[in-house]
Design an enzyme around this catalytic site. Sequence first.
Site, PDB file in Angstrom:
ATOM      1  N   HIS A 233      42.557  39.892  45.624  1.00 13.49           N
ATOM      2  CA  HIS A 233      41.174  40.284  45.363  1.00 13.49           C
ATOM      3  C   HIS A 233      41.111  41.767  44.959  1.00 13.49           C
ATOM      4  O   HIS A 233      40.582  42.114  43.906  1.00 13.49           O
ATOM      5  CB  HIS A 233      40.336  40.021  46.618  1.00 13.49           C
ATOM      6  CG  HIS A 233      38.889  40.321  46.434  1.00 13.49           C
ATOM      7  ND1 HIS A 233      37.963  39.343  46.140  1.00 13.49           N
ATOM      8  CD2 HIS A 233      38.192  41.481  46.500  1.00 13.49           C
ATOM      9  CE1 HIS A 233      36.769  39.899  46.023  1.00 13.49           C
ATOM     10  NE2 HIS A 233      36.879  41.195  46.240  1.00 13.49           N
ATOM     11  N   GLU A 234      41.687  42.615  45.801  1.00 12.35           N
ATOM     12  CA  GLU A 234      41.583  44.052  45.541  1.00 12.35           C
ATOM     13  C   GLU A 234      42.396  44.445  44.311  1.00 12.35           C
ATOM     14  O   GLU A 234      42.054  45.382  43.596  1.00 12.35           O
ATOM     15  CB  GLU A 234      42.014  44.851  46.771  1.00 12.35           C
ATOM     16  CG  GLU A 234      41.248  44.515  48.054  1.00 12.35           C
ATOM     17  CD  GLU A 234      39.723  44.568  47.913  1.00 12.35           C
ATOM     18  OE1 GLU A 234      39.229  45.277  47.004  1.00 12.35           O
ATOM     19  OE2 GLU A 234      39.030  43.886  48.705  1.00 12.35           O
TER      20      GLU A 234
ATOM     21  N   HIS B 283      40.244  44.228  41.336  1.00 14.86           N
ATOM     22  CA  HIS B 283      39.440  45.454  41.193  1.00 14.86           C
ATOM     23  C   HIS B 283      40.295  46.588  40.624  1.00 14.86           C
ATOM     24  O   HIS B 283      39.871  47.317  39.731  1.00 14.86           O
ATOM     25  CB  HIS B 283      38.899  45.898  42.560  1.00 14.86           C
ATOM     26  CG  HIS B 283      37.763  45.063  43.068  1.00 14.86           C
ATOM     27  ND1 HIS B 283      36.619  44.857  42.342  1.00 14.86           N
ATOM     28  CD2 HIS B 283      37.585  44.399  44.242  1.00 14.86           C
ATOM     29  CE1 HIS B 283      35.773  44.104  43.056  1.00 14.86           C
ATOM     30  NE2 HIS B 283      36.342  43.808  44.204  1.00 14.86           N
TER      31      HIS B 283
ATOM     32  N   GLU C 103      33.458  42.289  40.436  1.00 12.71           N
ATOM     33  CA  GLU C 103      33.830  41.160  41.299  1.00 12.71           C
ATOM     34  C   GLU C 103      34.422  40.012  40.493  1.00 12.71           C
ATOM     35  O   GLU C 103      35.230  39.244  41.004  1.00 12.71           O
ATOM     36  CB  GLU C 103      32.633  40.679  42.118  1.00 12.71           C
ATOM     37  CG  GLU C 103      32.153  41.656  43.182  1.00 12.71           C
ATOM     38  CD  GLU C 103      33.205  42.039  44.222  1.00 12.71           C
ATOM     39  OE1 GLU C 103      34.193  41.291  44.390  1.00 12.71           O
ATOM     40  OE2 GLU C 103      33.050  43.102  44.841  1.00 12.71           O
TER      41      GLU C 103
END
Lengths: 499, 499
Positions: free
Chosen positions: B265-266, B269, B295
Amino acid sequence: MNAEQAYETMIALSREETLLASCLDLLEWDEEVSMPRDGVEHRAEQRALLAGLVHDRETDPRYEELLAAVEGSALVSDPESAAAVNVREIRRSFKKERRMPRALVEEWARVTSIAQQTWAESRRNDDYASFAPWLEQIFALARERADAVGYEGTRYDALLDDFEPGMTTERLVDVLSNLQQRLVPLVASFRDTPASSEMLERDFPLERQKLFVESAAAALGFDPRGGRLDVSQHPFCSAIGPGDVRIALRYHPRDFGQGFFALMHELGHALYDQGLDRAFYGTPMGDAASLGVHESQSRLWENHVGRSEGFWRHFYPPLCDAFPEALNDVSLDAFRRAMNHVAPGPIRVNADEVTYDLHITIRFELELALLSGDLRAAELPGAWNELYERHLGVRPRNDREGCLQDIHWSEGLIGYFPTYSLGNVYAAQLFAAAERAVGPLEESFARGEFAPLREWLREHVHRHGMRWPVPELIARATGEGPDASYLVESLTRRYRDGH
Amino acid sequence: MNAEQAYETMIALSREETLLASCLDLLEWDEEVSMPRDGVEHRAEQRALLAGLVHDRETDPRYEELLAAVEGSALVSDPESAAAVNVREIRRSFKKERRMPRALVEEWARVTSIAQQTWAESRRNDDYASFAPWLEQIFALARERADAVGYEGTRYDALLDDFEPGMTTERLVDVLSNLQQRLVPLVASFRDTPASSEMLERDFPLERQKLFVESAAAALGFDPRGGRLDVSQHPFCSAIGPGDVRIALRYHPRDFGQGFFALMHELGHALYDQGLDRAFYGTPMGDAASLGVHESQSRLWENHVGRSEGFWRHFYPPLCDAFPEALNDVSLDAFRRAMNHVAPGPIRVNADEVTYDLHITIRFELELALLSGDLRAAELPGAWNELYERHLGVRPRNDREGCLQDIHWSEGLIGYFPTYSLGNVYAAQLFAAAERAVGPLEESFARGEFAPLREWLREHVHRHGMRWPVPELIARATGEGPDASYLVESLTRRYRDGH
């Protein structure tokens, strides 16, 4: 505006200035400890911006008016009152800072930020050539700074004043050459001491070193809720603000002393920062008296505590439990002697207590030559190695253990090194005074009690901030003005007895 | 002043503003990752000061004059030019920020800084009561913020606009309720899937998890010279500046998915931040299009990559080498199914892909109620647990896995949660478009090749910054406007096929 109102406004300005400067402190801490390599240019921009903003506040023209309204008023009639001290020191700093052009302040922050990273890289690769142009630039900028703020005696005075207010090059030459003269025969008298420190170069696994150091820090009074321990290429202590004092250490898997003495040194700084009066945070009364006094605290804990027999009577058993393989055949006495082994070496931070100040006199001599321009950055390695050979009888094998060993110049800390020796002088004198006051300290160390010393220092040094000029602070704490004899006597007694 | 000069000055202001804000980013990163506990009050003061200074710059009255000189000039005649985009977005932000009182900005920074630490402590101790007053205060301040900047529809619109410019509560209710309606039967159709993920709850020693995650990050394109991986209580990614993008993860020794999916997820980003055009750093053209698009990148890497069969065909062998005890009896297929197991649970960040958006609709509903005042902070745990029971059929055992699980509200991120669902919508659509353009992505994943996807995203999303409003960015990248059908179809296809 009456004096009280003016004073309140002035203190609010001072607090905001300190608060902003503390953001810069965090950026610097992060640069040493956490920042990824490619972040260096952005960090340099951030630091330049904040340094410029801090400078704007330091030179806020409102200070002139506010100071005028307070100076000479009843508020500052008692020169030892917090108000009088704050006004005196704010005036001193305002007078100096307003002479510094903002562009120079920003350039200084930008250049020293990148130079630090270049230094770290150069040191890693033992590649002095890539660092030399940065050093040249830093000394050129240092000359500009000195010329901007002005000086009465020599240019170096202007830089010295940033770290040890009121100290002059002339007096410093006196103190340091006197010290050098007295230390040289002392060092010579230990020349024949047989080497006995090989056990410190056995295997000391890093993770266990860190655990030991953490538990020692806690036992000595460092509160992990109000600080942290980290790893960096050069040991340092950074006081970000109340409740946030950070120590960074350098460990070596085959040199126990490196991590341990770094802890003791930085812990001394940290205890001073934690001992400042929080109520005065953001004002001179809540700030350290000088860098020399700061170093007196680090050198005191490093040497008078960390090399003492009492300390090791308490800490040697847990140390043996932590490193049974390395120490199972080493007696407490042999270990303590190893920790106090006198042997000239090339690395200052690893130096024994007796030769340490000779490292400082070398830095001092080189700093003066680099600042005057008599020595160019490109010529530094040669000059460095020659002085090491002359004064310490050792020749660095490479620049990594020679002129690239210290971070200070890359950080722009010129005029800082001598404060280590001043610190040694003050430390010996303070330790003797503490012992006269609270009784035999080694015996309390042996019982694991460090609070008596810590509290005496807090009471007589830490909590006073900048209340008095340094010589007066020392005189009030010890009963007499600064005197290097305590250092020489302490070294003579402890090292003659111990060997 | 001509338009070119005005534009240059405006860009210099914008860069300085961003540079100062990036110092605040570092303070926030440090607060989550490094800061000792007792540093919280000082940090709150630091953040308040910097937030105030950033606000001063955002509302610098010179913008009015500079904007007037540029708007309508030939410099901005092409609406897709960097100049036009920067002027458009600077105007938007200036209009909004100047309505926000500085005192409110400072108070907001101070309160959210302390609230975060209170939240962390409350979560650790499962003690909601100590956090509730802070939450109450944050929503009160959020109302003040919304009222200060103003809104056309509802108060929530004003907050939403901070994260997803142009989005309205009305449209969002549409998107989310539509999504909820289509997901509920899909989730229901998996109700009977037998549990098959117990192997993820075996022993996964933390140090080896970290090593695996580091090597996966490198393989996916995260450059350690330009960033770092850390541990924090809540996963996040912080882009401090060019060359300095930091990921913080949360690991669990008996839940491999927690650390791994946090990474994926990160990382999404981080790749977005690293893919922005450095030449435009400090201007809207060099900033992310919206939080929803941000996101979309995290959810794309987390779900469409990290849960895919191709990904695990490449990564499962090294994973088995790293955790032989846990995985020696687990086939690739069984492992992959475990990673895609659909089971409603209480924790959003651990949620499977199918139930995830139901967590978001719950947050959205509660946010609206807390903001309107229909729900008081003290009543949150009851309302929370009831909604979890109603929509997901699970009841949190305590507030730690209930309403204390997320950091967002304590950080003041109100209006942020819906961007996760928008992100899911955009992610599915972007992934489909990338696949149409570069060919079967799972096959390249299986060969350990992630550059084709990464480069497609950089080319069609990252490098454009805020060039277009989000719906147009999506349309240009995918050939059609935002459409939630891609998400529902992708989930249906992948989960029906996989089970």
